[in-house]
Design an enzyme around this catalytic site. Structure first.
Site, mmCIF file in Angstrom:
data_model
loop_
_atom_site.group_PDB
_atom_site.id
_atom_site.type_symbol
_atom_site.label_atom_id
_atom_site.label_comp_id
_atom_site.label_asym_id
_atom_site.label_seq_id
_atom_site.Cartn_x
_atom_site.Cartn_y
_atom_site.Cartn_z
ATOM 1 N N SER A 1 0.873 -1.191 0.000
ATOM 2 C CA SER A 1 0.000 0.000 0.000
ATOM 3 C C SER A 1 0.902 1.231 0.000
ATOM 4 O O SER A 1 1.561 1.516 1.011
ATOM 5 C CB SER A 1 -0.867 0.042 1.255
ATOM 6 O OG SER A 1 -1.574 -1.146 1.424
ATOM 7 N N LYS B 1 -7.331 1.828 -2.241
ATOM 8 C CA LYS B 1 -6.791 1.364 -0.950
ATOM 9 C C LYS B 1 -6.751 2.516 0.066
ATOM 10 O O LYS B 1 -7.021 2.321 1.257
ATOM 11 C CB LYS B 1 -5.387 0.784 -1.151
ATOM 12 C CG LYS B 1 -4.656 0.410 0.129
ATOM 13 C CD LYS B 1 -5.265 -0.770 0.864
ATOM 14 C CE LYS B 1 -4.495 -1.042 2.159
ATOM 15 N NZ LYS B 1 -5.010 -2.164 2.925
ATOM 16 N N LYS C 1 1.043 5.599 8.147
ATOM 17 C CA LYS C 1 1.508 5.853 6.772
ATOM 18 C C LYS C 1 0.315 6.017 5.838
ATOM 19 O O LYS C 1 0.242 6.950 5.031
ATOM 20 C CB LYS C 1 2.387 4.674 6.333
ATOM 21 C CG LYS C 1 2.718 4.633 4.880
ATOM 22 C CD LYS C 1 2.651 3.268 4.188
ATOM 23 C CE LYS C 1 1.948 2.135 4.743
ATOM 24 N NZ LYS C 1 1.500 1.097 3.836
#
Ligand code: NAP
Length: 294
Positions: free
Chosen positions: A96, A171, A239
């Site tokens: 990701s 995502k 993140k």
């Protein structure tokens, strides 16, 4: 059956590589630090000691590492995939990362005669172990069609969502929804406990109604037990919240709940909970509520 190089045998990559080997592919695993190839070897795979060794002769190169700089290093860095993969190799990045970084890497791949799909996943460690991941794929139609059976080996819901970078955008949205869900569930648990309600019973009935969710089913146990072994680490979700808040800003759309949960995720990391599962957001609610004695 294909020869598949699998780079990054962590919490997600290891079980995914095992499923591919069990399906009959010739899987060559590489992990930066030693000691993580055991499950793949047990499943009939092979181990390589460098990226160059892993990708030489591979039809497909799968990557599953944490963050954008890691994927850049593995693909475009010195001694990386772009230097060693054979012409026309299909690179599938399951990590990701930032959509713009993905697009840039896909462009570099094309320039080198390679093909690339972004294919981030959702479903957590359980999804990886049970080959039940949701996989959101960005890239060209023909490459998706070629990789479809590989995706079906590790996933249950596989959707081609658009051109390069689209998988990463989807995502990012996924991570916004999951973080907000975990935060709401954490607040509900601390709230219920403060009233001395049987919280396990409460979550059972809530799970059958509109409040039910995959997050509730997967995370209620760890929250009730206060057992926050990852799973999906807070630092990785931090993140991802950085990715979605930056991408929303870039697009000129406003995600106030996302921004708030991003701050709470950052706080969890800042106080030292970065290595815990993201269900550890519960600890932040306890801190804010003065209930850290449990
Ligand atoms: P992980 O357990 O930390 O595994 C990451 C792997 O990448 C490790 O094997 C690590 O090697 C390797 N690595 C890290 N930096 C590298 C670098 N610069 N060069 C080469 N290898 C490197 O992480 P994970 O939980 O599997 O997550 C991987 C990706 O999947 C992340 O993007 C994450 O956001 C995503 N994801 C995770 C979950 C989940 O539930 N865990 C769910 C969906 C998506 P070392 O062993 O040497 O550290």
């Amino acid at each position: 059956m294909s020869t598949i190089a699998f780079l990054g045998l962590g919490i997600m990559g290891s079980p995914m590589s095992v499923h591919l080997a069990r399906a009959g592919h010739d899987v060559v695993g590489y992990n930066r630090s030693p000691g993580k190839t055991g499950p793949l070897l047990d499943a009939g795979g092979r181990a390589a000691s460098s990226i160059a060794e892993a990708v030489s002769g591979a039809d497909v190169v799968c990557v599953m590492v944490p963050d954008s700089p890691d994927v850049e290093q593995v693909l475009a860095g010195e001694g990386g995939v772009f230097d060693h993969a054979g012409r026309d190799t299909l690179v599938i990045d399951f990590s990701s990362i930032r959509p713009d970084v993905t697009q840039d890497l896909a462009r570099q791949a094309t320039e080198r005669g390679l093909r690339m799909l972004d294919a981030p996943v959702s479903g957590g460690e359980a999804g990886a172990k049970n080959a039940a991941l949701s996989i959101m794929v960005g890239g060209r139609d023909a490459d998706f069609a070629e990789a479809r059976s590989l995706f079906d080996t590790v996933g249950k819901t596989v959707v081609h969502v658009g051109p390069s970078g689209s998988g990463q955008t989807v995502k990012a949205a996924n991570q916004l929804i999951v973080a907000a869900n975990i935060q709401a569930l954490s607040e509900a648990v601390v709230f219920l406990e403060s009233y001395g309600v049987d919280t396990e019973a409460a979550l059972r009935v809530l799970g059958g109604g509109l409040a039910g969710s995959a997050v509730l089913e997967q995370k209620k146990g760890p929250m009730l037990d206060r057992s926050f072994d990852p799973g999906f680490r807070v630092e990785l979700h931090d993140k991802d919240m950085g990715i979605v808040t930056a991408a929303a800003r870039e697009a000129g759309v406003v995600i106030p709940v996302g921004a708030l949960v991003a701050q709470l995720m950052a706080s969890a990391k800042a106080v030292g909970d970065g290595g815990l599962d993201h269900s550890g957001l519960l600890r932040g609610v306890e801190r804010l509520s003065g209930r850290t004695d449990r």
